[in-house]
Design a protein around this motif. Structure first.
Motif, PDB file in Angstrom:
ATOM      1  N   GLU A  59     -14.049  18.244  12.425  1.00  0.00           N
ATOM      2  CA  GLU A  59     -12.496  17.680  12.122  1.00  0.00           C
ATOM      3  C   GLU A  59     -12.117  16.811  13.293  1.00  0.00           C
ATOM      4  N   ASN A 118      -7.219  14.382   8.950  1.00  0.00           N
ATOM      5  CA  ASN A 118      -5.715  14.878   8.724  1.00  0.00           C
ATOM      6  C   ASN A 118      -5.108  13.601   8.199  1.00  0.00           C
ATOM      7  N   GLU A 150      -7.657  16.458   4.806  1.00  0.00           N
ATOM      8  CA  GLU A 150      -6.611  17.535   5.057  1.00  0.00           C
ATOM      9  C   GLU A 150      -5.328  17.475   4.860  1.00  0.00           C
ATOM     10  N   ASP A 180      -4.530  22.402   4.479  1.00  0.00           N
ATOM     11  CA  ASP A 180      -4.448  22.567   6.174  1.00  0.00           C
ATOM     12  C   ASP A 180      -3.281  23.579   6.537  1.00  0.00           C
ATOM     13  N   LYS A 201      -7.595  25.922   4.363  1.00  0.00           N
ATOM     14  CA  LYS A 201      -7.790  26.454   5.901  1.00  0.00           C
ATOM     15  C   LYS A 201      -6.905  27.273   6.282  1.00  0.00           C
TER      16      LYS A 201
END
Ligand code: C2E
Ligand code: MG
Ligand code: MG
Ligand code: MG
Length: 282
Positions: A59, A118, A150, A180, A201
Motif C-alpha cells: 500500500e 488511497n 482503496e 478501506d 480491508k
C-alpha cells in the motif's frame, strides 16, 4: 480541572484557537506549493499472504516532508487538503508516483504484483479519476491490474448513482477496488451488494485487541463471513502480534498488513526489504 484554570480559561482557549487557525492557513499555503516543490514522499507497506507469508503487494502511503512543518503524517494534512480541494493535485501525484514506482519494481523483478493507492472521495467528485488512472497506467507502461484503488465506506453517501457509475468505470479499465477501514463507516448491505469491489480491508481498530476483546472478535468474524458470502477478498490491517496473525489465519482471512511484517518504508528501504525477505511468516 476547569476550576484550576479559573478565569484564564477563556483567553487560554481563544489563543489556542487563534494559533490553530493561523497554523491551518499557513499550512494550506505551504500545501499548495508542496507538489511543485517535490515535498511529498510515498512510503510503501507490504501486504502479505496469510496462507504462505509471501509479499505480493504493497500500500502506498503519503508523507509530507515540509520545509516549514517538518515531517507531517497524512492524518494531519489529508483532511485539510480535502477541505480545500488541494487533494485533487496531491492525489494525482500519488497515482503518478505509485505507477512509476510499480514499473521500476517490475523491472527489478521483485515479484510484486500490485500496488494499492488511497483515493479520496473528493478526487472522485472533483476530478476525472478514470482518466488520471488510465493516463498514468499507460504512461508508465504497467497493466491496469497492477493498481488497486482503496476507497472509504463514506464514498457512497452522496449522489450514489453517479458514484456507483464511476466505480464501474474504474473497474472497466481493469483497476481493482477495495473498501478501506471497513466497519468504521455505515455501509448499507443492499448498497454494498451493488458495489463493484474486489476486497474489504478490515479496519485496524478491530484487529488491535484480537483475540482478547470478544466484541472485536465477533465483528471481525462477521466481516469475514460477509466478505466470503459476497465473494470478496479480505485484508486485515494493523496486525502487530503473532497471536493476532494466527487468529486471523484461522478465521480464513487471506491477506494481512501491519507492523508484524513491516511498517511503511521509503522506496529504497522497501526494495531492500523485498530483496532480503520474501515471507512475513517465520
Ligand atoms: P489507511 O489507508 O487505513 O492506512 C493504514 C494506516 O495504518 C497507515 O497510517 C499505516 O501506517 C498504519 N498502520 C499499518 N500497520 C499498522 C500497525 O500494525 N499498527 C499501527 N498502529 N498502525 C499501522 P498512515 O500512513 O499514517 O496513514 C493514515 C491514513 O492517511 C491512511 O489510512 C489513509 O486514510 C490516509 N492516507 C495515506 N496516504 C494517503 C494518500 O495517498 N491519499 C489519501 N487520500 N489518503 C492517504
Ligand atoms: Mg488505505
Ligand atoms: Mg485502511
Ligand atoms: Mg485504517
Amino acid at each position: 480541572k476547569a476550576k484550576d484554570n479559573g478565569r484564564n480559561q477563556y483567553s487560554f482557549f481563544s489563543k489556542e484557537l487563534e494559533v490553530s487557525l493561523s497554523k491551518r492557513i499557513n499550512m494550506l499555503k505551504e500545501l499548495k506549493e508542496a507538489v511543485n516543490r517535490d515535498e511529498f514522499r510515498l512510503y510503501y507497506q507490504p501486504k502479505f499472504s496469510l496462507i504462505d507469508g509471501s509479499i505480493k503487494s504493497a500500500e502506498a502511503l503519503i508523507r509530507w516532508d515540509s520545509k516549514e512543518f517538518g515531517f507531517v503524517s497524512p492524518d494531519d494534512f489529508i483532511p485539510l487538503s480535502e477541505d480545500s480541494g488541494e487533494i485533487v493535485k496531491i492525489g494525482a501525484w500519488v497515482i503518478k508516483q505509485a505507477c512509476e514506482d510499480f514499473a521500476s519494481w517490475s523491472e527489478l523483478g521483485l515479484g510484486i504484483t500490485q500496488v494499492s493507492v488511497n483515493v479520496s472521495n473528493v478526487q472522485f467528485t472533483r476530478d476525472d479519476i478514470v482518466k488520471v488512472l488510465s493516463d498514468n497506467i499507460i504512461k508508465s507502461g504497467i497493466s491496469p491490474e497492477s493498481i488497486e484503488v482503496e476507497i472509504t465506506e463514506s464514498y457512497m453517501q452522496e449522489d450514489s448513482e453517479r458514484a456507483l457509475q464511476i466505480l464501474h468505470d474504474v473497474r472497466k479499465i481493469g483497476v481493482d477496488l477495495a473498501v478501506d477501514d471497513f466497519g468504521t463507516g455505515y455501509s448499507s448491505m443492499s448498497y454494498l451488494k451493488r458495489l463493484p469491489i474486489n476486497r474489504l480491508k478490515i479496519d485496524r481498530s478491530f484487529i488491535g485487541d484480537i483475540p482478547h476483546d470478544v466484541d472485536d472478535v465477533e465483528i471481525t468474524r462477521i466481516i469475514v463471513a460477509l466478505a466470503k458470502t459476497m465473494g470478496l477478498a479480505i485484508t486485515a490491517e494493523g496486525i502487530e502480534t503473532l497471536e493476532q496473525m494466527h487468529f486471523l489465519q484461522e478465521m480464513g482471512v487471506d491477506e494481512g498488513q501491519g507492523y508484524i511484517c513491516s511498517k511503511p518504508l521509503p522506496y529504497e528501504q522497501f526494495v531492500e526489504l523485498l530483496k532480503k525477505k520474501n515471507s512475513c511468516i517465520e
